[in-house]
Design a protein around this motif. Structure first.
Motif, mmCIF file in Angstrom:
data_model
loop_
_atom_site.group_PDB
_atom_site.id
_atom_site.type_symbol
_atom_site.label_atom_id
_atom_site.label_comp_id
_atom_site.label_asym_id
_atom_site.label_seq_id
_atom_site.Cartn_x
_atom_site.Cartn_y
_atom_site.Cartn_z
ATOM 1 N N PHE A 3 10.585 66.498 -6.957
ATOM 2 C CA PHE A 3 10.328 67.011 -5.611
ATOM 3 C C PHE A 3 10.031 68.498 -5.727
ATOM 4 O O PHE A 3 10.306 69.133 -6.756
ATOM 5 C CB PHE A 3 11.512 66.760 -4.665
ATOM 6 C CG PHE A 3 12.748 67.560 -4.994
ATOM 7 C CD1 PHE A 3 13.026 68.756 -4.344
ATOM 8 C CD2 PHE A 3 13.656 67.097 -5.945
ATOM 9 C CE1 PHE A 3 14.172 69.492 -4.642
ATOM 10 C CE2 PHE A 3 14.798 67.830 -6.252
ATOM 11 C CZ PHE A 3 15.059 69.029 -5.598
ATOM 12 N N MET A 4 9.469 69.070 -4.686
ATOM 13 C CA MET A 4 9.152 70.492 -4.660
ATOM 14 C C MET A 4 10.285 71.247 -3.975
ATOM 15 O O MET A 4 10.650 70.941 -2.831
ATOM 16 C CB MET A 4 7.842 70.742 -3.920
ATOM 17 C CG MET A 4 7.409 72.203 -3.904
ATOM 18 S SD MET A 4 7.027 72.855 -5.542
ATOM 19 C CE MET A 4 5.482 71.980 -5.876
ATOM 20 N N ARG A 5 10.839 72.220 -4.678
ATOM 21 C CA ARG A 5 11.829 73.099 -4.060
ATOM 22 C C ARG A 5 11.078 74.200 -3.315
ATOM 23 O O ARG A 5 10.288 74.933 -3.921
ATOM 24 C CB ARG A 5 12.739 73.708 -5.125
ATOM 25 C CG ARG A 5 13.648 72.703 -5.807
ATOM 26 C CD ARG A 5 14.419 73.312 -6.958
ATOM 27 N NE ARG A 5 13.549 73.653 -8.076
ATOM 28 C CZ ARG A 5 13.989 74.064 -9.267
ATOM 29 N NH1 ARG A 5 15.290 74.195 -9.482
ATOM 30 N NH2 ARG A 5 13.146 74.350 -10.238
ATOM 31 N N VAL A 6 11.332 74.306 -2.028
ATOM 32 C CA VAL A 6 10.660 75.314 -1.207
ATOM 33 C C VAL A 6 11.693 76.362 -0.809
ATOM 34 O O VAL A 6 12.695 76.038 -0.163
ATOM 35 C CB VAL A 6 10.013 74.687 0.044
ATOM 36 C CG1 VAL A 6 9.249 75.753 0.824
ATOM 37 C CG2 VAL A 6 9.091 73.540 -0.346
ATOM 38 N N ASN A 7 11.441 77.613 -1.198
ATOM 39 C CA ASN A 7 12.394 78.699 -0.986
ATOM 40 C C ASN A 7 11.792 79.796 -0.099
ATOM 41 O O ASN A 7 11.370 80.842 -0.588
ATOM 42 C CB ASN A 7 12.787 79.297 -2.336
ATOM 43 C CG ASN A 7 13.321 78.267 -3.312
ATOM 44 O OD1 ASN A 7 14.210 77.488 -2.988
ATOM 45 N ND2 ASN A 7 12.775 78.253 -4.530
ATOM 46 N N PRO A 8 11.763 79.588 1.213
ATOM 47 C CA PRO A 8 11.127 80.570 2.111
ATOM 48 C C PRO A 8 11.780 81.946 2.107
ATOM 49 O O PRO A 8 11.116 82.949 2.377
ATOM 50 C CB PRO A 8 11.240 79.913 3.495
ATOM 51 C CG PRO A 8 11.394 78.448 3.208
ATOM 52 C CD PRO A 8 12.202 78.395 1.949
ATOM 53 N N ILE A 9 13.103 82.020 1.826
ATOM 54 C CA ILE A 9 13.783 83.327 1.867
ATOM 55 C C ILE A 9 14.180 83.783 0.469
ATOM 56 O O ILE A 9 15.135 84.543 0.310
ATOM 57 C CB ILE A 9 15.008 83.292 2.800
ATOM 58 C CG1 ILE A 9 16.067 82.309 2.287
ATOM 59 C CG2 ILE A 9 14.602 82.939 4.224
ATOM 60 C CD1 ILE A 9 17.401 82.415 3.041
ATOM 61 N N LEU A 10 13.437 83.353 -0.535
ATOM 62 C CA LEU A 10 13.769 83.680 -1.921
ATOM 63 C C LEU A 10 13.875 85.183 -2.141
ATOM 64 O O LEU A 10 14.764 85.657 -2.848
ATOM 65 C CB LEU A 10 12.706 83.091 -2.858
ATOM 66 C CG LEU A 10 12.953 83.288 -4.357
ATOM 67 C CD1 LEU A 10 14.178 82.508 -4.802
ATOM 68 C CD2 LEU A 10 11.728 82.867 -5.168
ATOM 69 N N ASN A 11 12.987 85.949 -1.525
ATOM 70 C CA ASN A 11 12.949 87.399 -1.744
ATOM 71 C C ASN A 11 13.773 88.191 -0.733
ATOM 72 O O ASN A 11 13.647 89.416 -0.663
ATOM 73 C CB ASN A 11 11.496 87.880 -1.738
ATOM 74 C CG ASN A 11 10.697 87.291 -2.876
ATOM 75 O OD1 ASN A 11 11.202 87.142 -3.982
ATOM 76 N ND2 ASN A 11 9.444 86.928 -2.612
#
Length: 373
Positions: A180-188
């Protein structure tokens, strides 16, 4: 098998979304406005790449996933058509959908009761279609994917998290995991960014953060952050059994709220590094005594970059100073090295030291210290 919590469909599920966006747009923090715009863009791209039923949101009741919840609400609000949402001078086209995004919650017997209560109350208020799993993350996802395939999962991962090493905003799952794709919108996002959003938008968060907790794991590995400790005080407790005639109960340590932590690098200072550390704590009336520890909670590696130092032209003063500062706040120094001004050598050393240190801090004869992990 996962248990699905059936929640009543409420027309008011999207209530407050525009207020949140208006609060962000109207705040004076340009950095926060930019971070929100970027996060919304990542969410938009995910919804453009995957069908709505193919994505899910992993919610754990913590501050980071709470921020992501409200960003997702901004991108997936109950409605009938597309709407253009303005953040500053830019525009972000977000889908408004008539149903809530699938939400995964990993229920654990070692979770704080306050986390469970906040999670379930949040699910009720915002009409989350929450699926409860009682397994570890990997096993739970494997079982869930067999019955309800998911291609992408929104995560509240930030760059300072231990599991964030090597991840980007879109990161495929690791080998051996379900694909699956890990989506990290607030990674930064930084610690400061997270609390700026929560306070500016005035959204609820778990009450443990008001009691000095800055990073919440299980009840076995999480303590209030000593950086937020205030002077202990006496409590009057008439029901307490005391040997003193004054009826004064023992000292009770209090803590300031998490959003008052000045140094975001100390965010995880309340997390015990290894499970065995729990056995080393001295218990007093069921409360773990952090001051009774015999070893530091965290370790650091200090890397000093400078050809001038290697050539013997200048002394390594910045590395020594940084080591002293880290030790002064309770960290142990696992390793210190002097490196040449070569980006490949620096990257290799950082990657190697990240495997056995909680933080890798790099400094040079020219630049201020910066934390790389």
């Amino acid at each position: 098998m996962p248990r699905v919590v059936a929640l009543d469909c409420e027309k008011k599920a999207g209530r407050g979304v525009m207020e949140i966006l208006n609060a962000v747009e109207g705040c004076s923090d340009k950095r926060l406005r930019t971070k929100c715009k970027q996060a919304l863009y990542v969410i938009d791209r995910t919804l453009a790449l995957y069908k709505f039923e193919e994505v899910a949101f992993s919610f754990n009741g913590g501050k980071d996933s709470t921020v992501l919840l409200h960003l997702l609400r901004a991108a997936c609000v109950a409605g009938e058509a597309k709407r253009t949402i303005h953040i500053g001078a830019e525009e972000s086209t977000c889908l408004e959908l008539g149903k809530s995004i699938r939400t995964i919650y990993f229920e654990s017997p070692s979770a704080f009761p306050e986390i469970d209560s906040f999670t379930y109350e949040t699910a009720r208020v915002y009409n989350l279609e929450m699926e409860i799993l009682r397994q570890d993350f990997k096993s739970g996802l494997s079982a869930l994917f067999k019955t309800k395939p998911i291609k992408a999962v929104f995560l509240g991962t930030r760059i300072g998290d231990p599991n964030a090493v090597g991840q980007e905003q879109f990161a495929p799952s690791s080998a051996g995991w379900p694909p699956f794709m890990r989506v990290n919108p607030i990674l930064n996002w930084s610690y400061r960014d997270v609390w700026e959003f929560l306070l500016v938008c005035k959204v609820p968060y778990c009450k443990l953060y008001d009691q000095g907790y800055t990073s919440i794991g299980s009840v076995h590995d999480t303590l209030p952050n000593e950086a937020l400790s205030v002077e202990s005080h006496f409590e009057q407790d008439k029901s307490a059994h005391n040997d003193t005639a004054s009826g004064v109960a023992p000292l009770k340590e209090t803590y300031r709220p998490a959003y008052l932590l000045r140094d975001g690098r100390l965010e995880r200072a309340g997390r015990l590094k290894r499970e065995k550390n729990c056995k080393n704590e001295v218990s007093s009336n069921g409360v773990l005594d952090l001051h009774a520890r015999t070893e530091p909670l965290f370790s650091a590696s200090v890397l000093v970059v400078g050809d001038e130092i290697l050539r013997g032209e200048v002394e390594d003063q910045s590395g020594v100073l940084l080591s002293k500062e880290l030790r002064a706040i309770g960290w142990s120094i696992r390793h210190r090295a002097i490196l040449a001004n070569d980006i490949d050598s620096i990257s290799e050393e950082v990657e190697q030291r990240s495997n056995n240190s909680d933080i890798v801090s790099c400094t040079s004869t020219t630049f201020q210290p910066c934390n790389l992990y």
